[in-house]
Design a protein around this motif. Sequence first.
Motif, PDB file in Angstrom:
ATOM      1  N   ALA A 180     -26.755 -43.306  14.336  1.00 24.04           N
ATOM      2  CA  ALA A 180     -25.716 -42.799  15.234  1.00 24.04           C
ATOM      3  C   ALA A 180     -24.362 -42.785  14.541  1.00 24.04           C
ATOM      4  O   ALA A 180     -23.630 -41.779  14.572  1.00 24.04           O
ATOM      5  N   ILE A 283     -21.076 -41.429  21.179  1.00 24.67           N
ATOM      6  CA  ILE A 283     -22.530 -41.548  21.161  1.00 24.67           C
ATOM      7  C   ILE A 283     -22.918 -42.783  21.965  1.00 24.67           C
ATOM      8  O   ILE A 283     -22.256 -43.819  21.891  1.00 24.67           O
ATOM      9  N   THR A 299     -24.451 -37.337  23.335  1.00 24.61           N
ATOM     10  CA  THR A 299     -25.347 -37.641  22.221  1.00 24.61           C
ATOM     11  C   THR A 299     -25.782 -39.096  22.361  1.00 24.61           C
ATOM     12  O   THR A 299     -24.957 -39.969  22.650  1.00 24.61           O
ATOM     13  N   SER A 300     -27.064 -39.362  22.171  1.00 19.46           N
ATOM     14  CA  SER A 300     -27.554 -40.718  22.419  1.00 19.46           C
ATOM     15  C   SER A 300     -28.756 -41.028  21.544  1.00 19.46           C
ATOM     16  O   SER A 300     -29.481 -40.123  21.116  1.00 19.46           O
ATOM     17  N   LEU A 336     -32.232 -39.959  17.201  1.00 18.59           N
ATOM     18  CA  LEU A 336     -30.902 -39.525  17.635  1.00 18.59           C
ATOM     19  C   LEU A 336     -31.010 -38.151  18.276  1.00 18.59           C
ATOM     20  O   LEU A 336     -31.478 -37.186  17.667  1.00 18.59           O
ATOM     21  N   SER A 342     -20.647 -35.157  20.483  1.00 22.17           N
ATOM     22  CA  SER A 342     -20.344 -35.555  19.098  1.00 22.17           C
ATOM     23  C   SER A 342     -20.217 -34.354  18.182  1.00 22.17           C
ATOM     24  O   SER A 342     -20.139 -34.503  16.974  1.00 22.17           O
TER      25      SER A 342
END
Length: 342
Positions: A180, A283, A299-300, A336, A342
């Motif tokens: 990340a 993130i 985003t994660s 990811l 992001s």
Amino acid sequence: MTVRGRQGRRPTLEEVAAKAGVGRGTVSRVINGSPRVSDTTRATVEAAVNELGYVPNRAARALAGNRTDAIALVVPEPETRFFAEPYFSDIVRGVGAALADTEMQLLLTLAGNDRERRRLAQYLTAHRVDGVLLVSVHADDPLPDLLEQLGMPCVISGRRHAAEPLASVDSDNFEGARSAVGHLISRGRRSIATITGRLDVYGAQRRLDGYREAIAAAGLAPDERLIAPADFTEEGGARAMRELLTRCPEVDAVFAASDVMAAGARQVLREAGRRIPEDIAMIGFDDSSVARHMDPPLTSVRQPTEEMGRTMTRVLLQEIAGPSDDRPRIVLPTELVVRDSS
């Protein structure tokens, strides 16, 4: 046509074993849903069960084997956190899926305060379940040691420390966090903060380790002011984000150790007039429904939470069917998932 046992009585386990050409213990493992049986043997035993019309006597089996045909899923967290975080419902879903084809009953227990923990300890000491799944364990939690003393089969989701002696199933927290932060660096971000979970949780420690590794690998100067501890709650994420903006107003990216904390941080940034991702990239971790519904979508780091629940349960059923000194420590990969934040 169903075939009854000799003289019309209910067929026995021994008769099923003879019909299938296997041992009595193998039949017992198939009936109890143990994964320690090959698919071919399982099919043979199930065919014999159907042909003879064998119906397990659960009460007699439990009494004879000192069994309850129940397992406990224990979450040592307050009720507010359990219902706020999609992580826990995903674990429960995975556990339920793994138990669907067994006769095991699931007991869900929250133990978020001392009174609940004492009551749980008394319940477990009485051996009212055959095994325990422990989720979200803190480093100082005495419950795993109690289970060890009781000889109670147990599987932990998230180890207490690197040398955890109990069987455990976890996601790769270190690599998830490292990837990340590496992604943020690849997008040109240089003042990257992190909002941690409670650091008495080993998984939170590993996510912080992954953050630090990515920062060091990129040749960026470490800055402890960019590390803000929180507690995996939305309120904690908001509080930590306020601290970060006060200490480091130049921050241009944030890695939050959970989607729920990222949601709290997002609200603070909006109130401060900071745009995502133009001013600050963000993130989270979990890739829960929270991430998908944020504005912009977050985003994660996806961890296979349902699979963790299923795997924990399979390991526990193995322990119940036949305890072993070889306790697995399973680490599942993360991924990811890049979105607009992001």
